[in-house]
Design a protein around this motif. Sequence first.
Motif, PDB file in Angstrom:
ATOM      1  N   GLY A 171      33.743  69.677  52.967  1.00 30.38           N
ATOM      2  CA  GLY A 171      34.239  70.206  51.698  1.00 30.38           C
ATOM      3  C   GLY A 171      34.255  69.176  50.588  1.00 30.38           C
ATOM      4  N   ALA A 172      33.813  67.928  50.892  1.00 28.94           N
ATOM      5  CA  ALA A 172      33.807  66.871  49.874  1.00 28.94           C
ATOM      6  C   ALA A 172      32.822  67.204  48.757  1.00 28.94           C
ATOM      7  N   THR A 173      33.058  66.618  47.592  1.00 28.92           N
ATOM      8  CA  THR A 173      32.268  66.898  46.384  1.00 28.92           C
ATOM      9  C   THR A 173      31.643  65.605  45.866  1.00 28.92           C
ATOM     10  N   PRO A 174      30.749  65.704  44.854  1.00 37.50           N
ATOM     11  CA  PRO A 174      30.198  64.479  44.268  1.00 37.50           C
ATOM     12  C   PRO A 174      31.258  63.521  43.732  1.00 37.50           C
ATOM     13  N   VAL A 175      32.422  64.025  43.326  1.00 41.11           N
ATOM     14  CA  VAL A 175      33.493  63.133  42.852  1.00 41.11           C
ATOM     15  C   VAL A 175      34.024  62.298  44.016  1.00 41.11           C
ATOM     16  N   ASP A 176      34.214  62.928  45.186  1.00 47.21           N
ATOM     17  CA  ASP A 176      34.621  62.174  46.382  1.00 47.21           C
ATOM     18  C   ASP A 176      33.578  61.105  46.714  1.00 47.21           C
ATOM     19  N   ASP A 236      35.646  56.718  38.303  1.00 45.70           N
ATOM     20  CA  ASP A 236      36.348  56.842  37.026  1.00 45.70           C
ATOM     21  C   ASP A 236      35.421  57.233  35.880  1.00 45.70           C
ATOM     22  N   HIS A 237      34.140  56.836  35.963  1.00 42.89           N
ATOM     23  CA  HIS A 237      33.225  57.059  34.839  1.00 42.89           C
ATOM     24  C   HIS A 237      32.141  58.088  35.135  1.00 42.89           C
ATOM     25  N   CYS A 238      32.262  58.852  36.239  1.00 35.37           N
ATOM     26  CA  CYS A 238      31.189  59.801  36.540  1.00 35.37           C
ATOM     27  C   CYS A 238      31.274  61.008  35.614  1.00 35.37           C
ATOM     28  N   VAL A 239      30.125  61.504  35.205  1.00 41.74           N
ATOM     29  CA  VAL A 239      30.048  62.647  34.283  1.00 41.74           C
ATOM     30  C   VAL A 239      29.193  63.778  34.849  1.00 41.74           C
ATOM     31  N   ALA A 240      28.281  63.467  35.757  1.00 41.94           N
ATOM     32  CA  ALA A 240      27.398  64.489  36.318  1.00 41.94           C
ATOM     33  C   ALA A 240      26.845  63.984  37.646  1.00 41.94           C
ATOM     34  N   ALA A 241      26.179  64.857  38.358  1.00 39.98           N
ATOM     35  CA  ALA A 241      25.626  64.480  39.665  1.00 39.98           C
ATOM     36  C   ALA A 241      24.321  65.214  39.912  1.00 39.98           C
ATOM     37  N   LYS A 242      23.489  64.594  40.735  1.00 42.12           N
ATOM     38  CA  LYS A 242      22.266  65.230  41.229  1.00 42.12           C
ATOM     39  C   LYS A 242      22.351  65.285  42.755  1.00 42.12           C
ATOM     40  N   ALA A 254      20.049  68.817  39.325  1.00 40.40           N
ATOM     41  CA  ALA A 254      21.354  68.720  38.662  1.00 40.40           C
ATOM     42  C   ALA A 254      22.363  69.638  39.348  1.00 40.40           C
ATOM     43  N   SER A 255      23.592  69.161  39.481  1.00 38.31           N
ATOM     44  CA  SER A 255      24.623  69.922  40.178  1.00 38.31           C
ATOM     45  C   SER A 255      25.962  69.710  39.484  1.00 38.31           C
ATOM     46  N   THR A 256      26.890  70.631  39.712  1.00 35.75           N
ATOM     47  CA  THR A 256      28.240  70.462  39.162  1.00 35.75           C
ATOM     48  C   THR A 256      28.998  69.430  39.999  1.00 35.75           C
ATOM     49  N   LEU A 257      30.043  68.865  39.404  1.00 28.12           N
ATOM     50  CA  LEU A 257      30.836  67.861  40.111  1.00 28.12           C
ATOM     51  C   LEU A 257      31.704  68.479  41.207  1.00 28.12           C
ATOM     52  N   ARG A 258      31.904  69.805  41.185  1.00 27.69           N
ATOM     53  CA  ARG A 258      32.729  70.444  42.204  1.00 27.69           C
ATOM     54  C   ARG A 258      31.900  71.064  43.325  1.00 27.69           C
ATOM     55  N   ALA A 259      30.578  70.827  43.321  1.00 31.30           N
ATOM     56  CA  ALA A 259      29.717  71.385  44.368  1.00 31.30           C
ATOM     57  C   ALA A 259      30.085  70.793  45.728  1.00 31.30           C
ATOM     58  N   GLU A 260      30.029  71.602  46.769  1.00 33.30           N
ATOM     59  CA  GLU A 260      30.363  71.143  48.121  1.00 33.30           C
ATOM     60  C   GLU A 260      29.143  70.474  48.752  1.00 33.30           C
ATOM     61  N   LEU A 261      29.332  69.264  49.257  1.00 31.04           N
ATOM     62  CA  LEU A 261      28.220  68.517  49.856  1.00 31.04           C
ATOM     63  C   LEU A 261      27.978  68.985  51.280  1.00 31.04           C
ATOM     64  N   ARG A 262      26.699  68.906  51.693  1.00 30.46           N
ATOM     65  CA  ARG A 262      26.321  69.263  53.068  1.00 30.46           C
ATOM     66  C   ARG A 262      25.630  68.071  53.717  1.00 30.46           C
ATOM     67  N   SER A 263      25.707  68.014  55.027  1.00 27.89           N
ATOM     68  CA  SER A 263      25.066  66.912  55.753  1.00 27.89           C
ATOM     69  C   SER A 263      23.593  66.829  55.398  1.00 27.89           C
ATOM     70  N   GLY A 264      23.115  65.612  55.141  1.00 24.58           N
ATOM     71  CA  GLY A 264      21.712  65.395  54.799  1.00 24.58           C
ATOM     72  C   GLY A 264      21.442  65.358  53.314  1.00 24.58           C
ATOM     73  N   VAL A 297      22.696  62.210  47.313  1.00 28.35           N
ATOM     74  CA  VAL A 297      23.562  62.399  46.147  1.00 28.35           C
ATOM     75  C   VAL A 297      23.406  61.228  45.186  1.00 28.35           C
ATOM     76  N   GLU A 298      23.227  61.550  43.913  1.00 30.96           N
ATOM     77  CA  GLU A 298      23.150  60.537  42.855  1.00 30.96           C
ATOM     78  C   GLU A 298      24.205  60.879  41.809  1.00 30.96           C
ATOM     79  N   VAL A 299      25.015  59.904  41.448  1.00 30.01           N
ATOM     80  CA  VAL A 299      26.085  60.112  40.460  1.00 30.01           C
ATOM     81  C   VAL A 299      25.679  59.487  39.139  1.00 30.01           C
ATOM     82  N   LEU A 300      25.825  60.245  38.060  1.00 32.19           N
ATOM     83  CA  LEU A 300      25.523  59.755  36.719  1.00 32.19           C
ATOM     84  C   LEU A 300      26.835  59.371  36.040  1.00 32.19           C
TER      85      LEU A 300
END
Length: 760
Positions: free
Chosen positions: A436-441, A452-458, A463-473, A476-479
């Motif tokens: 259930g972890a997200t790009p913010v985690d 502290d400075h993340c604004v978006a994620a791939k 491109a993905s939202t910061l609240r998207a649920e991550l899956r194994s494999g 993840v890139e944080v902008l």
Amino acid sequence: MGIRSFAADLLPSALQGRPRLPTVTTGQTPVEVNTFADLADKLGYLGKSDLKKVRDAYKFADQAHLGQFRASGQPYITHPIAVASLVADWKLDAQAIMAALMHDAMEDCGITKVELIERFGAPTAELVDGLTKLDKLQFSTRAESDAESFRKMLLAMSRDVRVILIKLADRLHNMRTMAAMAVNKRARIARETLDIYAPIAHRLGLNQTYRELQELSFAYINPWRHAALEKAVLRARGYRRDIVTRVQDDVGKAFVHNKMKAEVSGREKTVYSIYRKMREKHAGFAQVSDIFGFRIVVPTLPECYLALGVLHQLYKPVPGRFKDYIAIPKPNGYKSLHTTLVSPLGTAVEFQIRTEEMHAVAEAGIAAHWLYKVGRDANPGDVAQRLGALWLKSLLDIQDETRDAAEFLEHVKIDLVPDAVYVFTPKSKILALPRGATPVDFAYAIHSDVGDHCVAAKINGEASTLRAELRSGDVVEVLTAPGARPNPAWLNFVRTGRARSKIRHYLKNMELEESQALGHKMLSQALRAEGLTMPAREPAAGEPPSIWPALLRWSGNRTQAELLIDIGLGKKIATIVAKRVAQSLREQGQKPDAVMLSMGRYGHDENTPAQGLVVIDGAEGASVSLAPCCRPIPGDDIVGYLGRGEGLLVHTADCQVGKRLYERDPERWMQVEWAEEPTRAFETAITVLMRNSKGVLAQVAQAVSSAEADITHIDMGDEAVGETAEMRLLVSVRDRLHLADVLRTLKRNPTVLRAQRVRP
């Protein structure tokens, strides 16, 4: 090839008698150790000098606990001996055995840490101190006491992992012997064990201890359910004996045919794990097919994969049920190959394949580094400490940013979630995060500055939202952006304790900074009303000494910043502090400035709040909030209420809720006014009564949008469908003129019968 009988690893017999007094274990039935002679038989791995130290510690503990008895009626010393025996099973060193024997001496017998240092040395005393609960008299509730004691123990563990190993042994023996306790105590301790100590054992890789703690806790929390399920498992065991024998024979012959040495053993799921699977799948016992499986131990790592090939040639694998924990180990160091195959009778059977060393770590986790001396040239304590280093580091990070013990415990519980997903950084580094972890985690797991400075994620290049649920494999890139800051809304979806504590810590600091700035402004204005300026912290040469030390002694604050924060939060009234400053300055011979005095009090009368004017522009942050009862917007006449510890709350001047507060607490009110150019839009509430027809919601949204306003919330209520419907909206507007434009635009719509602002 050696094949052990399936019965060797099965659960013990069903509960005897009433299920309120369970005797539940996993693996082999434990042998109770009650005397030092029994314990000494297990200490053959220690040298003579160490054995003498342990004997001295036993004598000391025996004397300290003399005359004390357990609830079962046994002498209390039998408990420390049993705990030391469990620790000895892990082959921990003499200091740990000594600490286990004396782990209750400070708490129950009045022994001091200084006395332990003098008798047994500082390392042993530190272990005992880490295991000692804090004095309950310091706390108002049991929950507060337990949380603070737990924090103390985990922080001691972060310095020396032996603390938690001894504590787990202590909890395991208490759970094994808990039948003599009162029913309400049993349930409370079992729930705490299931929620905290069993997950800690799992996190540290002590799977055998983890399974037994879970099983015992379940038996005390739900005794009847446990008894019913255990009987069902025993019946199923009889029904499936033929298939177990058939699978063992087939697997044994396959390894002999391929000239491979392997040790095959049967294993059965615990009653609690079957119960949990039934709940997760909403299934009955009959639908849970994989209640048993097989473990295959081979000499070397390459043979693990060869054994996998042998099994896949023997039976067909179930698609999607293969997991390679050797290539990607679990966070607690667990390594194995897992595969699920279809047996000759059509049932699914799980196989675990590992080496002897992997098996040691799988069962004993961190403790295996003492038990099996993994990496014999290294100090086993150092190896074990490194194994748990990442989690221990996260505990220290959380502790640094969390001063409240209950909040610390909440963060730790979040981090104890056993299920994990494995994701990759763009540079192919693997990170394990809770399900259930997200790009913010993910961002905070890399570094707090990245989070502290993340604004978006791939995710996987898209491109993905910061609240998207991550899956194994996932890759993840944080902008990030230099000016970005943590968003309070992130607390609604982050899963890791590290991310949650970092966000809360930042928001608290930001709130304190804003409160300090507001307090400075309020005190300056209150001083101006007294004809004074803010006194300098360090006066210039020739000037009277600073009044700040005396002012802080009077207020009870430690620093100037703390006093200003208290003023900004409403814990202290700026007017009263200003009068105290004026009194102190008069005592030094200073007089108010006449011009400033007349300017500061200009326009004040007996009906006007006494404190200075505060200008509201929308950028004040957490220290200033707009009352939700009246939702003021620029253009409204407003007043400010200085709540106790809540900062400044702004009401409209005609708000009935505000008027009642003024009657009750007039000295906490102050003058506020809107800035000429507010920095943002403000929310206010409106109601719209309309004819109930198709598409009315879209028409209302279109009308609000055409007036250049935004809808932030819609509530249609629970009223039955009729000819008319009332809709309540929160709209974001610039000021009263903008709101009037929105209402006019709504009223032009033929379906709208009435549109007006909500007044409290």
